[in-house]
Design an enzyme around this catalytic site. Structure first.
Site, PDB file in Angstrom:
ATOM      1  N   ASN A  41      -7.972  -6.030  14.296  1.00  0.00           N
ATOM      2  CA  ASN A  41      -8.256  -4.889  13.429  1.00  0.00           C
ATOM      3  C   ASN A  41      -9.760  -4.680  13.430  1.00  0.00           C
ATOM      4  OD1 ASN A  41      -5.571  -4.969  12.855  1.00  0.00           O
ATOM      5  ND2 ASN A  41      -5.795  -5.491  10.687  1.00  0.00           N
ATOM      6  N   GLN A  73       0.797  -1.216   0.000  1.00  0.00           N
ATOM      7  CA  GLN A  73       0.000   0.000   0.000  1.00  0.00           C
ATOM      8  C   GLN A  73       0.837   1.278   0.000  1.00  0.00           C
ATOM      9  OE1 GLN A  73      -2.705  -1.736   3.282  1.00  0.00           O
ATOM     10  NE2 GLN A  73      -4.077  -0.425   2.145  1.00  0.00           N
ATOM     11  N   TYR A 122     -13.072  -1.941  12.486  1.00  0.00           N
ATOM     12  CA  TYR A 122     -13.484  -0.745  11.750  1.00  0.00           C
ATOM     13  C   TYR A 122     -14.932  -0.327  11.931  1.00  0.00           C
ATOM     14  CZ  TYR A 122      -9.016  -0.628   9.348  1.00  0.00           C
ATOM     15  OH  TYR A 122      -7.680  -0.528   9.079  1.00  0.00           O
ATOM     16  N   TRP A 127      -4.936   3.179  11.808  1.00  0.00           N
ATOM     17  CA  TRP A 127      -4.781   2.974  10.367  1.00  0.00           C
ATOM     18  C   TRP A 127      -5.295   4.225   9.692  1.00  0.00           C
ATOM     19  CZ3 TRP A 127      -2.385  -0.660   7.444  1.00  0.00           C
ATOM     20  CH2 TRP A 127      -2.533  -0.487   6.053  1.00  0.00           C
ATOM     21  N   ASN A 169      -1.781 -10.774   8.572  1.00  0.00           N
ATOM     22  CA  ASN A 169      -2.771  -9.725   8.731  1.00  0.00           C
ATOM     23  C   ASN A 169      -4.101 -10.192   8.156  1.00  0.00           C
ATOM     24  OD1 ASN A 169      -3.605  -6.809   9.183  1.00  0.00           O
ATOM     25  ND2 ASN A 169      -4.113  -7.066   7.023  1.00  0.00           N
ATOM     26  N   GLU A 170      -5.126 -10.251   8.994  1.00  0.00           N
ATOM     27  CA  GLU A 170      -6.502 -10.478   8.548  1.00  0.00           C
ATOM     28  C   GLU A 170      -6.651 -11.642   7.583  1.00  0.00           C
ATOM     29  OE1 GLU A 170      -8.129  -6.863   6.987  1.00  0.00           O
ATOM     30  OE2 GLU A 170      -7.944  -5.795   8.882  1.00  0.00           O
ATOM     31  N   ARG A 176       3.782  -0.072  12.976  1.00  0.00           N
ATOM     32  CA  ARG A 176       3.493  -1.410  12.447  1.00  0.00           C
ATOM     33  C   ARG A 176       3.557  -1.363  10.923  1.00  0.00           C
ATOM     34  NH1 ARG A 176      -1.954  -3.943  11.154  1.00  0.00           N
ATOM     35  NH2 ARG A 176      -1.354  -6.076  10.662  1.00  0.00           N
ATOM     36  N   PHE A 236      -7.291   6.994   3.993  1.00  0.00           N
ATOM     37  CA  PHE A 236      -7.366   6.612   5.417  1.00  0.00           C
ATOM     38  C   PHE A 236      -6.291   7.302   6.253  1.00  0.00           C
ATOM     39  CE2 PHE A 236     -10.310   3.065   6.274  1.00  0.00           C
ATOM     40  CZ  PHE A 236     -10.702   2.685   5.009  1.00  0.00           C
ATOM     41  N   GLU A 244      -5.219  -2.211  14.143  1.00  0.00           N
ATOM     42  CA  GLU A 244      -5.726  -1.246  13.160  1.00  0.00           C
ATOM     43  C   GLU A 244      -7.084  -0.732  13.609  1.00  0.00           C
ATOM     44  OE1 GLU A 244      -6.052  -2.549   9.054  1.00  0.00           O
ATOM     45  OE2 GLU A 244      -4.068  -3.455   9.121  1.00  0.00           O
ATOM     46  N   HIS A 266       1.061  -9.279   4.730  1.00  0.00           N
ATOM     47  CA  HIS A 266      -0.090  -8.395   4.557  1.00  0.00           C
ATOM     48  C   HIS A 266      -0.478  -8.424   3.078  1.00  0.00           C
ATOM     49  CE1 HIS A 266      -2.291  -4.717   6.452  1.00  0.00           C
ATOM     50  NE2 HIS A 266      -2.871  -4.956   5.290  1.00  0.00           N
ATOM     51  N   GLU A 297      -5.542   1.921  -1.453  1.00  0.00           N
ATOM     52  CA  GLU A 297      -6.590   1.209  -0.706  1.00  0.00           C
ATOM     53  C   GLU A 297      -7.135   0.032  -1.534  1.00  0.00           C
ATOM     54  OE1 GLU A 297      -7.450   0.966   2.330  1.00  0.00           O
ATOM     55  OE2 GLU A 297      -9.262  -0.198   1.984  1.00  0.00           O
ATOM     56  N   TRP A 298      -6.251  -0.895  -1.899  1.00  0.00           N
ATOM     57  CA  TRP A 298      -6.634  -2.153  -2.549  1.00  0.00           C
ATOM     58  C   TRP A 298      -7.598  -1.918  -3.718  1.00  0.00           C
ATOM     59  CZ3 TRP A 298      -2.817  -4.942  -1.002  1.00  0.00           C
ATOM     60  CH2 TRP A 298      -2.340  -4.842   0.309  1.00  0.00           C
TER      61      TRP A 298
HETATM   62  C1  GBH Z   1      -7.941  -3.437   6.632  1.00  0.00           C
HETATM   63  O1  GBH Z   1      -8.951  -4.305   6.222  1.00  0.00           O
HETATM   64  C2  GBH Z   1      -6.632  -3.785   5.967  1.00  0.00           C
HETATM   65  O2  GBH Z   1      -5.793  -4.508   6.859  1.00  0.00           O
HETATM   66  C3  GBH Z   1      -5.877  -2.604   5.432  1.00  0.00           C
HETATM   67  O3  GBH Z   1      -4.867  -3.032   4.561  1.00  0.00           O
HETATM   68  C4  GBH Z   1      -6.843  -1.649   4.762  1.00  0.00           C
HETATM   69  O4  GBH Z   1      -6.196  -0.591   4.101  1.00  0.00           O
HETATM   70  C5  GBH Z   1      -7.755  -1.117   5.829  1.00  0.00           C
HETATM   71  O5  GBH Z   1      -8.370  -2.140   6.525  1.00  0.00           O
HETATM   72  C6  GBH Z   1      -8.841  -0.187   5.303  1.00  0.00           C
HETATM   73  O6  GBH Z   1      -9.733  -0.865   4.481  1.00  0.00           O
HETATM   74  O7  GBH Z   1     -19.922  -2.756   7.458  1.00  0.00           O
HETATM   75  O8  GBH Z   1     -19.312  -3.997   9.442  1.00  0.00           O
HETATM   76  O9  GBH Z   1     -19.453  -5.158   7.322  1.00  0.00           O
HETATM   77  C7  GBH Z   1     -10.261  -3.948   6.593  1.00  0.00           C
HETATM   78  C8  GBH Z   1     -11.246  -5.115   6.630  1.00  0.00           C
HETATM   79  C9  GBH Z   1     -13.474  -5.869   6.342  1.00  0.00           C
HETATM   80  C10 GBH Z   1     -13.121  -3.829   7.496  1.00  0.00           C
HETATM   81  C11 GBH Z   1     -14.888  -5.462   6.022  1.00  0.00           C
HETATM   82  C12 GBH Z   1     -14.552  -3.414   7.245  1.00  0.00           C
HETATM   83  C13 GBH Z   1     -16.777  -4.157   6.577  1.00  0.00           C
HETATM   84  C14 GBH Z   1     -17.510  -3.376   7.640  1.00  0.00           C
HETATM   85  N1  GBH Z   1     -12.621  -4.698   6.457  1.00  0.00           N
HETATM   86  N2  GBH Z   1     -15.423  -4.539   7.015  1.00  0.00           N
HETATM   87  S1  GBH Z   1     -19.157  -3.873   7.987  1.00  0.00           S
END
Ligand code: GBH
Length: 461
Positions: A291, A16, A293, A411, A162-163, A73, A427, A365, A117, A418-419
């Site tokens: 991690n 990234q 979110y 993060w 990672n994840e 990290r 972010f 994260e 990752h 962002e993939w």
């Molecule tokens: C991470 O993945 C990654 O490790 C990182 O590389 C990436 O840049 C960063 O997050 C930001 O995307 O509405 O409750 O269903 C994040 C994994 C999985 C987090 C799906 C949010 C959906 C939220 N994500 N999830 S929900």
């Protein structure tokens, strides 16, 4: 509220931010391939240059220092260390991470290193089916050993994967992440080999590198699920959803096998661990890396919702769970459309505490994307500043309630690739101008910096 030695950091990942994808002997990864496949990534963007961190790491470390970060990290790009994932060690790859680690230590910033990752050497996918083939366990073992040998004298905090949920579900189920496969079977197979690879790397560390005196663990991602109503059915749906999400990966590591509900629902699609493998897995993480979110509401699907789930063509990953997900209209959302629910973070920490016997937890994260169409707007990122404040406050409350949380990594340090969303989702707590590669701390960076300086005291949310 926060313990004295609480670890305050920020996180990034190799593909990234690094760029320099063809330099110094780096091989291709599955993400290079994904990005070069038209239509896979927003605007067909790639990580070819990204934040050019490979050439700018010294300035980036100085930036971290200026914000007062205690820890950083980052991840190692496997194809920089072994171009094809299994052959010769590439000394120029080793040299790059040596310089980065030394620079961090010179600035009193603790390196937290993730081995994987998501940038799998492409050759391992093309010639060996990547995470679908058990051979990956011994390739990952060798790669991990190379990293411990070369960096373990200075790196004392390791994260194997990672994840793995994202690798398995997004990579082999929904086709959104590399290697872009769609299947109802492969995610469970990939997950199985990811878990075995994690356990093997930990075994190597514990048996061959004990005198280095570091710790090692796995980082899983999980978003919280509230029951939509207080009915038994909805509460079970929320619980089931969390088990399919987090316990899928955490139960094998803390309890030695997959959750019972997954066995019942998936039958033969869920692989079995041998007794030896179970032994290798149990206790294979010195800490619980999380991690986190967002949150959603979970409920037992009614007939039409069930039909929707079955028709969704989502690789079977969600209909397997038989859970309907929805959103509380009062929740504010980020630019990704993820819900901002700090209390969900607190509840998830408690869920982990209860299920896994009060483990040491690190939030490895947490963060959000904001709508930042230009630099001026980006620098005034009040939403992100509030996001950090509210999640850190909720984490502090969890600590007071007995959760053994020892660190928090935002993060991300800076905007980055962002993939599948390319550069459109930012972010970072620091803005990146991709034309000039200039980094500028946003309001949220200054807020986070103050929070660190006061060891977690959040002024006002
Ligand atoms: C991470 O993945 C990654 O490790 C990182 O590389 C990436 O840049 C960063 O997050 C930001 O995307 O509405 O409750 O269903 C994040 C994994 C999985 C987090 C799906 C949010 C959906 C939220 N994500 N999830 S929900």
């Amino acid at each position: 509220m926060f313990p004295k030695d609480f670890v305050w950091g920020s996180a990034t990942a190799s593909y990234q931010i690094e760029g320099a994808v063809k330099e110094a002997g780096r091989g291709m990864s599955i993400w290079d391939m994904m990005c070069y496949t038209p239509g896979k990534i927003a605007n067909n963007e790639t990580g070819d240059v990204a934040c050019d961190h490979y050439h700018r790491f010294e300035a980036d470390v100085k930036l971290m220092k200026s914000l007062g970060l205690k820890a950083y990290r980052f991840s190692i790009a496997w194809p920089r260390i072994q171009a094809d994932g299994k052959g010769e060690v590439n000394p120029r790859g080793i040299a790059f991470y040596n310089k980065l680690i030394d620079c961090l230590l010179e600035h009193d910033i603790e390196p937290w290193v993730t081995l994987y990752h998501w940038d799998l050497p492409l050759a391992l996918q093309v010639e060996h089916d990547g995470w679908l083939n058990k051979d990956i366990v011994s390739y990952f073992e060798k790669y991990a050993r190379i990293c411990f040998e070369n960096f373990g004298d200075r790196v004392k905090h390791w994260i194997t994967l990672n994840e793995p949920w994202c690798s398995a579900v997004l990579g082999y189920g929904l086709g959104e992440h590399a290697p872009g496969r769609v299947s109802k079977v492969e995610p469970y197979l990939a997950a199985h080999n990811l878990l075995l690879s994690h356990a093997r790397a930990v075994k190597v560390y514990k048996t061959e590198f004990q005198d280095q005196g570091g710790v090692i663990g796995i980082t899983n991602n999980c978003d919280y699920r509230y029951p939509l109503t207080d009915s038994a059915q909805d509460r079970e749906a929320a619980q089931r959803s969390l088990e399919f999400f987090l316990a899928w990966f955490a139960d094998p590591v803390w309890k030695g096998d997959y959750p019972q509900v997954m066995r019942e629902v998936l039958g033969d699609r869920l692989p079995n661990f041998t007794e030896d493998e179970k032994k290798e897995l149990v206790g294979s993480s010195d800490f619980f890396g999380l991690n986190h979110y967002s949150s959603m509401l979970a409920s037992e699907p009614n007939a039409s919702q069930l039909e929707e789930l079955n028709l969704a063509g989502n690789g079977g990953m969600i209909d397997d769970q038989n859970v309907h997900l929805s959103v509380d209209p009062s929740w504010q959302q980020t630019h990704m459309g993820w819900n901002i629910v700090p209390d969900g973070c607190r509840r998830l920490l408690h869920w982990i505490k209860e299920r896994y016997g009060n483990p040491i937890i690190y939030i490895t994260e947490n963060g959000c994307a904001c709508d930042e169409p230009n630099k001026e707007i980006a620098l005034n990122d009040t939403m992100r500043a509030d996001f950090y404040k509210s999640y850190i406050k909720a984490s502090g409350q969890a600590i007071e309630e007995g959760v053994d949380l020892r660190g928090y990594f935002a993060w991300s340090l800076m905007d980055n690739f962002e993939w599948a969303h390319g550069y459109g989702q930012r972010f970072g707590m620091c803005h990146v101008d991709y034309e000039t590669q200039e980094r500028t701390p946003k309001l949220s960076a200054n807020v986070y910096s103050d929070i660190i300086a006061q060891n977690g005291v959040v002024e006002k949310v």
